[in-house]
Design a protein around this motif. Structure first.
Motif, PDB file in Angstrom:
ATOM      1  N   SER A  44     -69.431  14.182  -1.184  1.00 44.81           N
ATOM      2  CA  SER A  44     -68.672  15.516  -2.197  1.00 44.81           C
ATOM      3  C   SER A  44     -67.544  16.065  -1.967  1.00 44.81           C
ATOM      4  CB  SER A  44     -69.619  16.681  -1.720  1.00 44.81           C
ATOM      5  OG  SER A  44     -69.518  17.062  -0.012  1.00 44.81           O
ATOM      6  N   ARG A  45     -67.109  15.927  -1.227  1.00 47.47           N
ATOM      7  CA  ARG A  45     -65.414  15.659  -0.628  1.00 47.47           C
ATOM      8  C   ARG A  45     -64.443  14.882  -1.307  1.00 47.47           C
ATOM      9  NH1 ARG A  45     -63.058  17.156   5.086  1.00 47.47           N
ATOM     10  NH2 ARG A  45     -61.121  17.181   3.682  1.00 47.47           N
ATOM     11  N   LEU A  46     -64.718  13.642  -1.248  1.00 43.27           N
ATOM     12  CA  LEU A  46     -64.790  12.960  -2.272  1.00 43.27           C
ATOM     13  C   LEU A  46     -64.476  12.940  -3.892  1.00 43.27           C
ATOM     14  CD1 LEU A  46     -63.439   9.642  -2.543  1.00 43.27           C
ATOM     15  CD2 LEU A  46     -65.339   9.614  -3.102  1.00 43.27           C
ATOM     16  N   GLU A  47     -65.792  13.291  -4.506  1.00 38.41           N
ATOM     17  CA  GLU A  47     -65.387  13.646  -5.953  1.00 38.41           C
ATOM     18  C   GLU A  47     -64.962  15.408  -6.627  1.00 38.41           C
ATOM     19  OE1 GLU A  47     -69.536  15.681  -8.612  1.00 38.41           O
ATOM     20  OE2 GLU A  47     -70.151  14.370  -6.997  1.00 38.41           O
ATOM     21  N   GLU A  48     -64.866  16.269  -4.981  1.00 39.18           N
ATOM     22  CA  GLU A  48     -64.354  17.497  -5.448  1.00 39.18           C
ATOM     23  C   GLU A  48     -62.510  16.850  -5.341  1.00 39.18           C
ATOM     24  OE1 GLU A  48     -62.891  20.913  -1.903  1.00 39.18           O
ATOM     25  OE2 GLU A  48     -65.063  20.593  -2.459  1.00 39.18           O
ATOM     26  N   GLY A  49     -61.897  15.968  -4.402  1.00 46.15           N
ATOM     27  CA  GLY A  49     -60.574  16.167  -4.043  1.00 46.15           C
ATOM     28  C   GLY A  49     -60.378  14.898  -5.621  1.00 46.15           C
ATOM     29  N   VAL A  50     -61.081  14.007  -6.183  1.00 44.50           N
ATOM     30  CA  VAL A  50     -61.022  13.513  -7.881  1.00 44.50           C
ATOM     31  C   VAL A  50     -60.770  14.217  -8.780  1.00 44.50           C
ATOM     32  CG1 VAL A  50     -61.300  12.334  -9.621  1.00 44.50           C
ATOM     33  CG2 VAL A  50     -61.485  11.352  -6.992  1.00 44.50           C
ATOM     34  N   ASN A  51     -61.662  15.183  -9.036  1.00 43.65           N
ATOM     35  CA  ASN A  51     -62.004  16.548  -9.722  1.00 43.65           C
ATOM     36  C   ASN A  51     -60.929  17.379  -9.497  1.00 43.65           C
ATOM     37  OD1 ASN A  51     -64.410  15.675 -10.597  1.00 43.65           O
ATOM     38  ND2 ASN A  51     -65.595  16.446  -9.655  1.00 43.65           N
ATOM     39  N   GLU A  52     -60.446  17.473  -8.293  1.00 43.92           N
ATOM     40  CA  GLU A  52     -59.254  18.701  -8.604  1.00 43.92           C
ATOM     41  C   GLU A  52     -57.741  17.947  -8.691  1.00 43.92           C
ATOM     42  OE1 GLU A  52     -58.701  19.485  -3.785  1.00 43.92           O
ATOM     43  OE2 GLU A  52     -60.584  20.668  -3.806  1.00 43.92           O
ATOM     44  N   ARG A  53     -58.053  16.109  -9.067  1.00 41.49           N
ATOM     45  CA  ARG A  53     -56.346  16.001  -9.032  1.00 41.49           C
ATOM     46  C   ARG A  53     -56.426  15.500 -10.783  1.00 41.49           C
ATOM     47  NH1 ARG A  53     -57.380  16.065  -3.939  1.00 41.49           N
ATOM     48  NH2 ARG A  53     -55.505  16.340  -2.596  1.00 41.49           N
ATOM     49  N   ARG A  54     -58.062  14.916 -11.121  1.00 46.21           N
ATOM     50  CA  ARG A  54     -58.420  14.410 -12.291  1.00 46.21           C
ATOM     51  C   ARG A  54     -57.523  14.204 -13.507  1.00 46.21           C
ATOM     52  NH1 ARG A  54     -61.144  19.280 -12.628  1.00 46.21           N
ATOM     53  NH2 ARG A  54     -61.349  19.987 -14.987  1.00 46.21           N
ATOM     54  N   ARG A  55     -56.626  15.172 -13.403  1.00 48.99           N
ATOM     55  CA  ARG A  55     -55.169  15.135 -15.062  1.00 48.99           C
ATOM     56  C   ARG A  55     -53.897  14.632 -14.073  1.00 48.99           C
ATOM     57  NH1 ARG A  55     -58.256  17.124 -17.802  1.00 48.99           N
ATOM     58  NH2 ARG A  55     -59.132  19.177 -18.595  1.00 48.99           N
ATOM     59  N   GLN A  56     -54.206  13.958 -12.354  1.00 47.67           N
ATOM     60  CA  GLN A  56     -52.966  12.886 -12.409  1.00 47.67           C
ATOM     61  C   GLN A  56     -52.872  11.904 -12.831  1.00 47.67           C
ATOM     62  OE1 GLN A  56     -52.925  14.564  -7.923  1.00 47.67           O
ATOM     63  NE2 GLN A  56     -52.363  17.121  -8.833  1.00 47.67           N
ATOM     64  N   PRO A  57     -51.324  11.276 -12.396  1.00 48.58           N
ATOM     65  CA  PRO A  57     -51.377   9.595 -12.165  1.00 48.58           C
ATOM     66  C   PRO A  57     -52.495   9.609 -11.137  1.00 48.58           C
ATOM     67  CG  PRO A  57     -48.894  11.215 -12.227  1.00 48.58           C
ATOM     68  CD  PRO A  57     -50.230  12.029 -12.576  1.00 48.58           C
ATOM     69  N   MET A  58     -52.785   7.733 -11.649  1.00 44.81           N
ATOM     70  CA  MET A  58     -54.081   7.218 -10.231  1.00 44.81           C
ATOM     71  C   MET A  58     -53.494   7.287  -9.203  1.00 44.81           C
ATOM     72  SD  MET A  58     -57.124   7.271 -11.455  1.00 44.81           S
ATOM     73  CE  MET A  58     -57.763   6.137 -10.416  1.00 44.81           C
ATOM     74  N   ASP A  59     -51.773   6.870  -8.513  1.00 43.02           N
ATOM     75  CA  ASP A  59     -51.122   7.355  -7.631  1.00 43.02           C
ATOM     76  C   ASP A  59     -51.205   8.423  -6.811  1.00 43.02           C
ATOM     77  OD1 ASP A  59     -49.694   7.839  -9.907  1.00 43.02           O
ATOM     78  OD2 ASP A  59     -47.574   7.308  -8.221  1.00 43.02           O
ATOM     79  N   ALA A  60     -51.257   9.241  -8.096  1.00 41.10           N
ATOM     80  CA  ALA A  60     -51.280  10.764  -7.041  1.00 41.10           C
ATOM     81  C   ALA A  60     -52.820  10.915  -6.590  1.00 41.10           C
ATOM     82  CB  ALA A  60     -50.682  11.749  -8.038  1.00 41.10           C
ATOM     83  N   ILE A  61     -54.049  10.595  -7.331  1.00 42.21           N
ATOM     84  CA  ILE A  61     -55.273  11.002  -6.664  1.00 42.21           C
ATOM     85  C   ILE A  61     -55.391   9.688  -5.285  1.00 42.21           C
ATOM     86  CG2 ILE A  61     -57.332  10.921  -7.618  1.00 42.21           C
ATOM     87  CD1 ILE A  61     -56.840  10.173 -10.839  1.00 42.21           C
ATOM     88  N   ALA A  62     -55.158   8.704  -5.249  1.00 42.92           N
ATOM     89  CA  ALA A  62     -55.167   7.546  -4.628  1.00 42.92           C
ATOM     90  C   ALA A  62     -54.518   8.743  -3.284  1.00 42.92           C
ATOM     91  CB  ALA A  62     -54.351   6.238  -4.872  1.00 42.92           C
ATOM     92  N   ASP A  63     -53.175   9.038  -3.587  1.00 38.92           N
ATOM     93  CA  ASP A  63     -52.482   9.651  -2.493  1.00 38.92           C
ATOM     94  C   ASP A  63     -53.157  11.146  -1.624  1.00 38.92           C
ATOM     95  OD1 ASP A  63     -50.739   7.452  -2.534  1.00 38.92           O
ATOM     96  OD2 ASP A  63     -48.939   8.397  -3.377  1.00 38.92           O
ATOM     97  N   GLY A  64     -53.211  11.650  -2.575  1.00 39.74           N
ATOM     98  CA  GLY A  64     -54.520  12.696  -2.240  1.00 39.74           C
ATOM     99  C   GLY A  64     -55.890  12.688  -1.724  1.00 39.74           C
ATOM    100  N   LEU A  65     -56.412  11.817  -1.799  1.00 40.57           N
ATOM    101  CA  LEU A  65     -57.508  11.150  -1.341  1.00 40.57           C
ATOM    102  C   LEU A  65     -56.821  10.586  -0.250  1.00 40.57           C
ATOM    103  CD1 LEU A  65     -59.393   9.869  -4.463  1.00 40.57           C
ATOM    104  CD2 LEU A  65     -60.345  12.028  -3.233  1.00 40.57           C
ATOM    105  N   VAL A  66     -56.510  10.124  -0.083  1.00 44.91           N
ATOM    106  CA  VAL A  66     -55.544   9.112   1.460  1.00 44.91           C
ATOM    107  C   VAL A  66     -54.999  10.522   2.787  1.00 44.91           C
ATOM    108  CG1 VAL A  66     -54.104   7.888   2.717  1.00 44.91           C
ATOM    109  CG2 VAL A  66     -55.405   7.414   0.856  1.00 44.91           C
ATOM    110  N   ALA A  67     -54.306  11.371   2.183  1.00 48.36           N
ATOM    111  CA  ALA A  67     -54.293  12.487   2.764  1.00 48.36           C
ATOM    112  C   ALA A  67     -55.173  13.113   2.939  1.00 48.36           C
ATOM    113  CB  ALA A  67     -53.335  13.440   1.688  1.00 48.36           C
ATOM    114  N   GLY A  68     -56.382  13.856   2.885  1.00 46.59           N
ATOM    115  CA  GLY A  68     -57.010  14.632   2.204  1.00 46.59           C
ATOM    116  C   GLY A  68     -57.924  13.273   3.328  1.00 46.59           C
ATOM    117  N   VAL A  69     -58.249  12.331   4.169  1.00 47.52           N
ATOM    118  CA  VAL A  69     -58.843  11.921   5.086  1.00 47.52           C
ATOM    119  C   VAL A  69     -58.320  11.729   6.514  1.00 47.52           C
ATOM    120  CG1 VAL A  69     -60.094   9.311   5.270  1.00 47.52           C
ATOM    121  CG2 VAL A  69     -60.269  10.039   3.267  1.00 47.52           C
TER     122      VAL A  69
END
Length: 69
Positions: A44-69
């Motif tokens: 659920s946190r993974l999905e939430e993190g992706v949804n929050e950043r869905r309009r950002q470039p993929m590298d920003a999505i990946a960096d945000g998810l790693v930072a969230g973990v």
């Protein structure tokens, strides 16, 4: 494949992707990572993190998810 249990079963499925859709693949290590209170990051946190950043470039999505973990 590394880390796959012997005898693991896989199902095949076809999915239609439309413009703007994305596929996010993560390891069980990301979903199962635990915070200081031993709570797992979870799907659920993974999905939430992706949804929050869905309009950002993929590298920003990946960096945000790693930072969230």
């Amino acid at each position: 494949m590394v880390g796959v249990e012997p005898g693991a079963r896989w199902e095949e499925e076809m999915v239609r992707l439309l413009p703007g859709d994305m596929v996010v693949a993560v390891s069980s290590g990301m979903v199962g990572a635990r915070n200081v209170t031993a709570q797992p990051f979870g799907h659920s946190r993974l999905e939430e993190g992706v949804n929050e950043r869905r309009r950002q470039p993929m590298d920003a999505i990946a960096d945000g998810l790693v930072a969230g973990v």
